[in-house]
Design an enzyme around this catalytic site. Structure first.
Site, PDB file in Angstrom:
ATOM      1  CD1 TRP A  73       3.780  -0.859  14.258  1.00 22.54           C
ATOM      2  CD2 TRP A  73       5.522  -2.185  13.599  1.00 22.54           C
ATOM      3  NE1 TRP A  73       4.330  -0.375  13.119  1.00 22.54           N
ATOM      4  CE2 TRP A  73       5.372  -1.276  12.523  1.00 22.54           C
ATOM      5  CE3 TRP A  73       6.196  -3.369  13.574  1.00 22.54           C
ATOM      6  CZ2 TRP A  73       6.062  -1.057  11.338  1.00 22.54           C
ATOM      7  CZ3 TRP A  73       7.144  -3.440  12.070  1.00 22.54           C
ATOM      8  CH2 TRP A  73       7.013  -2.281  11.207  1.00 22.54           C
ATOM      9  CD  GLU A 118       9.876   1.782   4.151  1.00 27.68           C
ATOM     10  OE1 GLU A 118      10.655   2.412   4.964  1.00 27.68           O
ATOM     11  OE2 GLU A 118       9.040   2.157   3.819  1.00 27.68           O
ATOM     12  CD  GLU A 156      10.120   5.710   7.663  1.00 27.71           C
ATOM     13  OE1 GLU A 156      10.450   4.974   6.993  1.00 27.71           O
ATOM     14  OE2 GLU A 156       9.000   6.256   7.748  1.00 27.71           O
ATOM     15  CG  HIS A 159       8.779   0.750   7.997  1.00 32.23           C
ATOM     16  ND1 HIS A 159       8.607   2.104   7.453  1.00 32.23           N
ATOM     17  CD2 HIS A 159       8.088   0.793   9.261  1.00 32.23           C
ATOM     18  CE1 HIS A 159       7.714   2.912   8.440  1.00 32.23           C
ATOM     19  NE2 HIS A 159       7.396   1.995   9.480  1.00 32.23           N
ATOM     20  CD  GLU A 209       7.987   9.558   5.764  1.00 34.84           C
ATOM     21  OE1 GLU A 209       7.339   8.690   5.542  1.00 34.84           O
ATOM     22  OE2 GLU A 209       9.029   9.812   6.343  1.00 34.84           O
ATOM     23  CB  THR A 212       6.302   5.682   1.628  1.00 36.95           C
ATOM     24  OG1 THR A 212       6.492   6.956   2.409  1.00 36.95           O
ATOM     25  CG2 THR A 212       7.838   5.919   0.708  1.00 36.95           C
ATOM     26  CG  ASP A 241       4.730   3.193  11.544  1.00 34.87           C
ATOM     27  OD1 ASP A 241       4.034   3.363  12.532  1.00 34.87           O
ATOM     28  OD2 ASP A 241       5.909   2.370  11.677  1.00 34.87           O
ATOM     29  CD  GLU A 242       6.778   5.121   5.486  1.00 37.30           C
ATOM     30  OE1 GLU A 242       7.018   6.196   5.596  1.00 37.30           O
ATOM     31  OE2 GLU A 242       7.489   4.184   5.093  1.00 37.30           O
ATOM     32  CG  HIS A 245       6.904   8.789   9.853  1.00 36.77           C
ATOM     33  ND1 HIS A 245       7.417   7.652   9.767  1.00 36.77           N
ATOM     34  CD2 HIS A 245       6.610   8.915  11.601  1.00 36.77           C
ATOM     35  CE1 HIS A 245       7.772   6.827  10.824  1.00 36.77           C
ATOM     36  NE2 HIS A 245       7.375   7.623  12.014  1.00 36.77           N
TER      37      HIS A 245
END
Length: 378
Positions: A73, A118, A156, A159, A209, A212, A241-242, A245
């Protein structure tokens, strides 16, 4: 009212010791001071070969957790389309502002704090590139550790871009003060206590991670409850996403526990003795030298990131890494194992006492420049 324990276990969403004593509040106060680590390059040089030998493993197990750019995205997917006609674009911005109008001021405090965390991404890439044995030696190395760090950074980077633009369009925050805070934070750097040691570094990033992921997940929930489903989807997408990761960094520590259980176990204990400090613990806006503590207190009060979350994350990692079941450790390794596996209940007990103390104290508030110096309960 925030307890003293929460200051040690606070959000991106981490100060130890508290920084409030460094400067008196004033319009010209200096930012909090960076705590310089006394130990560097603590990994024995001979262990560098471990990370060299794990390169094929990283290629097949870590790099696949990244997403190709054409499947990722992008911030513009969630934002008003500026290339639309003036009327259409204006209508989309008005709709965005309408959705955010019912969200409380304290929500914007935590959302700005998360966004600032971020946005300090250059500092985090720099920190990872200090780690012995896994750094990007050339800036374009084909070493899988370096490829991971660059691609992780690229993922990242979206974000902060997305959250900053959404906040700007909302009209609910003073973007000039937000931008000043980002500039102060990046220039201040960070010291998570990782000592150029990849064992410590990957324990830290595993925890971070996860933290977050929790924080953005909770801001998503609050946005949905507050009537902004688009912002809820934004925060939930970032949380996803976090989580991905986190899985990569957790896998790395899992592998280190397999190939060097004593070294990895003592690294986990080392980081937990230091306490996991949040990467934005030096945030400063030019006005409030206790800004991070105040932000952390609001996040704790809203349930975005709490001392209980800290204990939950620790328990999750203990279970995921099967730390209680590791056998054949040296004396030092067994001591580290005992310390880590008994830590979460101690944290919860300390937090319970801190909450009881806080109940007896008068409620206090703090002004946040990010929201035009409005008072918010902390």
């Amino acid at each position: 009212m925030q307890s003293s324990l929460v200051l040690s276990f606070s959000p991106p969403i981490k100060p130890t010791p508290p920084l409030r004593h460094l400067h008196p509040p004033s319009a010209i106060a200096s930012p909090p001071l960076l705590r310089h680590q006394s130990t560097t390059h603590s990994m024995p040089p001979e262990k560098t070969h471990i990370f060299k030998s794990l390169q094929p493993w990283a290629t097949h197990n870590i790099l696949p957790l990244l997403k190709p750019v054409d499947r990722c995205w992008q911030p513009s997917d969630f934002l008003p389309v500026s290339s639309n006609s003036d009327d259409h674009f204006s209508d989309e911005v008005r709709a965005l502002r309408h959705r955010t109008s019912n969200l409380p001021d304290e929500y914007f405090v935590v959302l700005v704090g998360d966004m600032i965390t971020e946005d300090a991404l250059p500092t985090y890439q720099t920190m990872i590139n200090t780690l012995d044995g896994v750094r990007d030696e050339t800036g374009a190395s084909v070493d899988p550790w370096a490829m991971w760090t660059r691609a992780w950074t690229a993922e990242e980077n979206r974000h902060g871009d997305l959250l900053r633009t959404y906040l700007y369009l909302s009209g609910r925050v003073d973007m000039n003060m937000v931008e000043r805070t980002v500039q102060y934070l990046i220039s201040s750097g960070m010291d998570p206590g990782t000592e150029n040691n990849p064992y410590l570094g990957f324990v830290y990033t595993s925890f971070q991670e996860r933290a977050t992921f929790v924080s953005h997940g909770n801001t998503a929930r609050l946005a949905k409850e507050g009537g902004d489903p688009v912002l809820a989807r934004i925060c939930g997408t970032i949380a996803s996403d976090e989580k991905r990761h986190e899985n990569a960094y957790v896998k790395i520590v899992e592998k280190l526990l397999e190939v060097d259980p004593n070294g990895a176990m003592t690294a986990v204990a080392d980081m937990m003795r230091k306490k996991i400090t949040m990467p934005a613990h030096l945030m400063y806006d030019g006005q409030d030298p206790s800004l991070f503590e105040h932000f952390s207190a609001v996040a704790q009060r809203l349930g975005v990131y709490t001392a209980d979350d800290y204990a939950d994350i620790l328990e999750y990692l203990i279970e995921r890494w099967r730390l209680k079941k590791i056998e054949g450790l040296s004396g030092e390794g067994r001591n580290a194992q005992e310390f880590v596996c008994g830590l979460a209940p101690r944290i919860r007990k300390l937090q319970e006492r801190a909450v009881e103390r806080a109940k007896k104290m008068e409620p206090t508030s703090a002004k946040f420049s990010w929201i035009f110096n409005k008072d918010v309960m902390v």
